[in-house]
Scaffold this motif. Structure first.
Motif, PDB file in Angstrom:
ATOM      1  N   MET A  78       0.805  -1.219   0.000  1.00 33.54           N
ATOM      2  CA  MET A  78       0.000   0.000   0.000  1.00 33.54           C
ATOM      3  C   MET A  78       0.846   1.280   0.000  1.00 33.54           C
ATOM      4  N   PHE A  79       1.834   1.363   0.889  1.00 33.35           N
ATOM      5  CA  PHE A  79       2.541   2.622   1.077  1.00 33.35           C
ATOM      6  C   PHE A  79       3.406   3.030  -0.123  1.00 33.35           C
ATOM      7  N   PRO A  80       4.114   2.115  -0.792  1.00 30.02           N
ATOM      8  CA  PRO A  80       4.819   2.543  -2.013  1.00 30.02           C
ATOM      9  C   PRO A  80       3.880   3.074  -3.090  1.00 30.02           C
ATOM     10  N   ILE A  81       2.710   2.423  -3.232  1.00 28.51           N
ATOM     11  CA  ILE A  81       1.733   2.900  -4.222  1.00 28.51           C
ATOM     12  C   ILE A  81       1.296   4.322  -3.886  1.00 28.51           C
ATOM     13  N   MET A  82       1.040   4.566  -2.586  1.00 30.13           N
ATOM     14  CA  MET A  82       0.590   5.896  -2.192  1.00 30.13           C
ATOM     15  C   MET A  82       1.699   6.938  -2.397  1.00 30.13           C
ATOM     16  N   LEU A  83       2.948   6.551  -2.114  1.00 30.12           N
ATOM     17  CA  LEU A  83       4.060   7.483  -2.325  1.00 30.12           C
ATOM     18  C   LEU A  83       4.242   7.797  -3.807  1.00 30.12           C
ATOM     19  N   ILE A  84       4.054   6.782  -4.647  1.00 31.95           N
ATOM     20  CA  ILE A  84       4.136   7.005  -6.095  1.00 31.95           C
ATOM     21  C   ILE A  84       3.075   8.010  -6.543  1.00 31.95           C
ATOM     22  N   ILE A  85       1.855   7.830  -6.047  1.00 39.19           N
ATOM     23  CA  ILE A  85       0.754   8.743  -6.399  1.00 39.19           C
ATOM     24  C   ILE A  85       1.083  10.161  -5.923  1.00 39.19           C
ATOM     25  N   MET A  86       1.617  10.258  -4.691  1.00 41.02           N
ATOM     26  CA  MET A  86       1.981  11.572  -4.148  1.00 41.02           C
ATOM     27  C   MET A  86       3.051  12.250  -5.009  1.00 41.02           C
ATOM     28  N   ASN A  87       4.078  11.490  -5.358  1.00 37.95           N
ATOM     29  CA  ASN A  87       5.186  12.070  -6.133  1.00 37.95           C
ATOM     30  C   ASN A  87       4.737  12.506  -7.531  1.00 37.95           C
ATOM     31  N   PHE A  88       3.918  11.673  -8.172  1.00 41.70           N
ATOM     32  CA  PHE A  88       3.414  12.053  -9.501  1.00 41.70           C
ATOM     33  C   PHE A  88       2.496  13.273  -9.414  1.00 41.70           C
ATOM     34  N   THR A  89       1.753  13.367  -8.291  1.00 37.76           N
ATOM     35  CA  THR A  89       0.898  14.542  -8.084  1.00 37.76           C
ATOM     36  C   THR A  89       1.751  15.801  -7.960  1.00 37.76           C
ATOM     37  N   ASN A  90       2.848  15.698  -7.186  1.00 37.94           N
ATOM     38  CA  ASN A  90       3.759  16.854  -7.039  1.00 37.94           C
ATOM     39  C   ASN A  90       4.408  17.234  -8.369  1.00 37.94           C
ATOM     40  N   ILE A  91       4.798  16.221  -9.156  1.00 39.03           N
ATOM     41  CA  ILE A  91       5.375  16.488 -10.487  1.00 39.03           C
ATOM     42  C   ILE A  91       4.379  17.248 -11.361  1.00 39.03           C
ATOM     43  N   ALA A  92       3.111  16.789 -11.337  1.00 38.96           N
ATOM     44  CA  ALA A  92       2.068  17.435 -12.149  1.00 38.96           C
ATOM     45  C   ALA A  92       1.844  18.876 -11.699  1.00 38.96           C
ATOM     46  N   ILE A  93       1.859  19.077 -10.349  1.00 38.84           N
ATOM     47  CA  ILE A  93       1.649  20.437  -9.829  1.00 38.84           C
ATOM     48  C   ILE A  93       2.782  21.369 -10.276  1.00 38.84           C
ATOM     49  N   VAL A  94       4.024  20.904 -10.125  1.00 41.17           N
ATOM     50  CA  VAL A  94       5.170  21.738 -10.529  1.00 41.17           C
ATOM     51  C   VAL A  94       5.158  21.985 -12.038  1.00 41.17           C
ATOM     52  N   TRP A  95       4.839  20.929 -12.830  1.00 43.50           N
ATOM     53  CA  TRP A  95       4.818  21.035 -14.288  1.00 43.50           C
ATOM     54  C   TRP A  95       3.806  22.082 -14.743  1.00 43.50           C
ATOM     55  N   PHE A  96       2.547  21.844 -14.320  1.00 40.93           N
ATOM     56  CA  PHE A  96       1.494  22.764 -14.788  1.00 40.93           C
ATOM     57  C   PHE A  96       1.581  24.123 -14.089  1.00 40.93           C
ATOM     58  N   GLY A  97       2.103  24.143 -12.855  1.00 41.52           N
ATOM     59  CA  GLY A  97       2.298  25.415 -12.160  1.00 41.52           C
ATOM     60  C   GLY A  97       3.318  26.275 -12.866  1.00 41.52           C
ATOM     61  N   ALA A  98       4.402  25.659 -13.352  1.00 42.36           N
ATOM     62  CA  ALA A  98       5.431  26.406 -14.096  1.00 42.36           C
ATOM     63  C   ALA A  98       4.849  27.002 -15.358  1.00 42.36           C
ATOM     64  N   ILE A  99       3.978  26.217 -16.029  1.00 43.59           N
ATOM     65  CA  ILE A  99       3.327  26.743 -17.255  1.00 43.59           C
ATOM     66  C   ILE A  99       2.487  27.953 -16.922  1.00 43.59           C
ATOM     67  N   ARG A 100       1.718  27.902 -15.800  1.00 46.06           N
ATOM     68  CA  ARG A 100       0.847  29.021 -15.442  1.00 46.06           C
ATOM     69  C   ARG A 100       1.662  30.245 -15.013  1.00 46.06           C
ATOM     70  N   ILE A 101       2.809  29.980 -14.362  1.00 45.84           N
ATOM     71  CA  ILE A 101       3.691  31.114 -14.001  1.00 45.84           C
ATOM     72  C   ILE A 101       4.238  31.775 -15.257  1.00 45.84           C
ATOM     73  N   GLU A 102       4.636  30.931 -16.222  1.00 46.42           N
ATOM     74  CA  GLU A 102       5.174  31.449 -17.484  1.00 46.42           C
ATOM     75  C   GLU A 102       4.140  32.284 -18.220  1.00 46.42           C
ATOM     76  N   GLN A 103       2.857  31.849 -18.110  1.00 44.39           N
ATOM     77  CA  GLN A 103       1.784  32.572 -18.785  1.00 44.39           C
ATOM     78  C   GLN A 103       1.327  33.800 -18.001  1.00 44.39           C
ATOM     79  N   GLY A 104       1.858  33.950 -16.777  1.00 45.97           N
ATOM     80  CA  GLY A 104       1.501  35.109 -15.959  1.00 45.97           C
ATOM     81  C   GLY A 104       0.224  34.932 -15.182  1.00 45.97           C
ATOM     82  N   ASP A 105      -0.284  33.705 -15.101  1.00 47.55           N
ATOM     83  CA  ASP A 105      -1.543  33.454 -14.372  1.00 47.55           C
ATOM     84  C   ASP A 105      -1.314  33.091 -12.910  1.00 47.55           C
ATOM     85  N   MET A 106      -0.051  32.935 -12.518  1.00 46.03           N
ATOM     86  CA  MET A 106       0.243  32.488 -11.150  1.00 46.03           C
ATOM     87  C   MET A 106       1.595  33.036 -10.717  1.00 46.03           C
TER      88      MET A 106
END
Length: 575
Positions: A239-267
């Motif tokens: 259970m715990f490795p699966i949850m950590l994988i989900i957490m890490n991929f969630t953080n990657i997605a947040i940083v990825w799309f967050g960087a795009i929004r910062i670049e666009q001036g929306d964040m």
């Protein structure tokens, strides 16, 4: 589990403190990412050092308050859970003490020990965890989601993909864990039973050279328990490795799309940092909830087992209105008594009628399995009759309080039971006000004074558990002395002279006759020599009375008694 939570009512005030402190601590923690975002977006961007110092000091204050409040949560949560464990163990112990032998035999001693210790500990730990996590995690989850959405509602859509996957993992693991936890508790019972039997029966095991057999039996149960435990461990490990994988991929997605929004001036950068912090809080709260959901199934199994004990109502109950005898002499009368054990097709005792008078000895003899011990156990209401009645001094024993009834009786069981402690403490088990003179007199009557005085500290010598440092005859004599200290109106001796030699048996019976001259005495025995001087001998055969009379009368006209006498005479000649 809900039934168990009802036992937390005495701790409502402390539970309120836990909830309030948790809420306050979470508010401080949720405020920290916002302050950090302000430092980045306002203080650093504008190079405003005073603002950075003020906001940093506020962050330190919030952190300190959150720590203090969480220490308070831990303190009150521990008080509640440990208090619950103490109360639950007491309730179970007191409840079991009121069980009749039927309820006790239904569960078994090994299972009752496991339920009182292991199962209570499991529920106690989960209650502790629920106070820390089940209050903290939902509040943090809701607060984190609201603040994350307030920072950037578009970036919050990432959670719509992550949260269902996490929920699915928790559901699958919990579904597989519940039957495994149930099986684990049953195997704990089995392990406790085998261990208890091996330790209490160590003399028999060694005498028959069955040490290797017992080792093998224990190893099988132990390995079975281990295998089930490993399955549970594998679930947790999955259970715990699966949850950590989900957490890490969630953080990657947040940083990825967050960087795009910062670049666009929306964040702004500060907002992204705050959003990452809130995301971590949301995912951490889900992990805490998942841990709780994994432990709750095991606690449910343990709670169910505890409820089974607490919800079992003793079959033998005290009357609402107690009846009292006008003259408490100790006269016992059986009137057409029928008794059968639960689930048995045939009665153990059938149509039993006789009178045992004060100042007389009534002896019960018969073949093994005739129902002699069962008959004696009906008098103190260890079991209740199916039909008919048993009266003492004209009052039905079912109309007496059990404490009143048993206060009239000095009972010496077939298997002598002594407790760890001194000899004197064991003697006072029958009468806690007994002085040393009374104890000495009882020991002398029971032919136990000689061997007691030979011990280094006399009656203050220590006895091991179950009197394991005494011989069988010594234990029987101490059990008889314990009943004599009580000075009751009625004495019940359940084959209590079987471990004594003939000379000691005779001396003891002669001393008893003088000591208990006005009491009613019932003796169950196998040996004719033990009963032949009784004023009344009852011959039991297959649960029915086959004859009543003196030794001489029965020897003249009772075939079954004649056979018993002949078999014992032949045995003595053969020996």
């Amino acid at each position: 589990m809900i039934e168990m939570l009802k036992h937390l009512k005495p701790y409502r005030t402390k539970l309120i403190f836990v909830l309030v402190f948790s809420l306050a601590a979470i508010l401080f923690e949720l405020y920290l990412p916002t302050l950090m975002a302000d430092i980045v977006d306002v203080g650093i961007v504008n190079q405003d050092v005073p603002f950075i110092l003020r906001t940093g000091a506020l962050m330190l204050f919030c952190s300190f308050m959150a720590i203090v409040l969480m220490v308070g949560v831990s303190y009150f949560a521990s008080k509640v859970s440990l208090g619950f464990g103490r109360d639950m163990r007491r309730k179970i112990f007191v409840h079991v003490e009121h069980f009749s032998l039927q309820e006790y035999e239904k569960f078994g001693s090994a299972s009752l020990i496991t339920r009182t210790t292991n199962d209570v500990k499991v529920v106690q730990d989960v209650i502790n965890m629920m106070q820390r996590m089940m209050t903290r995690a939902p509040l943090m989850l809701v607060g984190g989601v609201l603040l994350a959405v307030s920072r950037d509602r578009y970036l919050s859509l990432i959670f719509l993909a992550a949260l269902p996957v996490l929920a699915l993992v928790i559901f699958v693991v919990a579904r597989k864990a519940i039957p495994l936890f149930s099986s684990l508790q049953k195997k704990t019972d089995r392990l406790t039973l085998i261990l208890r039997e091996a330790l209490t029966g160590i003399r028999v095991v060694r005498a028959f050279n069955r040490v290797d057999y017992e080792k093998n039996r224990f190893n099988i149960a132990n390995e079975d328990f281990r295998d089930t435990g490993i399955k549970v461990g594998k679930l947790m490990a999955f259970m715990f490795p699966i949850m950590l994988i989900i957490m890490n991929f969630t953080n990657i997605a947040i940083v990825w799309f967050g960087a795009i929004r910062i670049e666009q001036g929306d964040m702004q950068v500060g907002n992204l940092l705050a959003f990452i912090q809130y995301a971590a809080m949301i995912l951490m709260s889900l992990i805490m909830l998942s841990m709780a959901f994994i432990m709750i199934p095991r606690a449910q199994v343990s709670a169910k087992r505890l409820n089974e004990v607490l919800m079992t109502k003793p079959l033998i109950k005290d009357p609402i209105n107690e009846e009292f005898a006008e003259d408490e002499a100790g006269l016992i009368e059986f009137n057409s008594v029928i008794f059968r054990y639960e689930g048995a097709e045939k009665p153990v005792l059938e149509d039993i009628s006789f009178v045992a008078k004060p100042g007389e000895t009534t002896a019960i003899i018969g073949s093994t399995g005739a129902g002699k011990s069962t008959l004696l156990q009906l008098i103190p209401r260890f079991y209740d009759v199916e039909s008919g009645s048993i009266t003492i001094d004209g009052v039905n024993i079912q109309n007496m309080l059990q404490s009143t009834l048993r206060g009239k009786i000095g009972y010496v069981p077939q298997k002598a039971t002594l407790f760890s402690g001194t000899i004197a403490e064991n003697m006072r088990y029958g009468n806690d006000q007994a002085g040393e003179g009374e104890i000495r007199e009882a020991l002398k009557t029971a032919q136990a004074l000689d061997f007691v005085e030979k011990r280094e500290k006399g009656m203050h010598s220590k006895l091991e558990q179950a009197g394991s440092n005494l011989s069988g005859g010594q234990k029987q004599r101490l059990s008889i002395a314990r009943s004599l200290v009580r000075k009751p109106k009625i004495y019940l001796f359940d084959d209590s002279f079987s471990a004594l030699d003939y000379q000691t048996d005779r001396k003891l019976r002669d001393a008893l006759k003088q000591e208990t001259a006005s009491a009613t005495i019932l003796i169950v025995a196998q040996r004719v020599n033990t009963v032949k001087n009784a004023e009344k001998i009852i011959v039991l055969n297959d649960g029915k009375i086959a004859g009543i009379g003196t030794h001489t009368e029965l020897l003249n006209d009772n075939t079954i008694y004649q056979e018993i006498v002949a078999s014992q005479q032949n045995g003595e000649v053969g020996a």
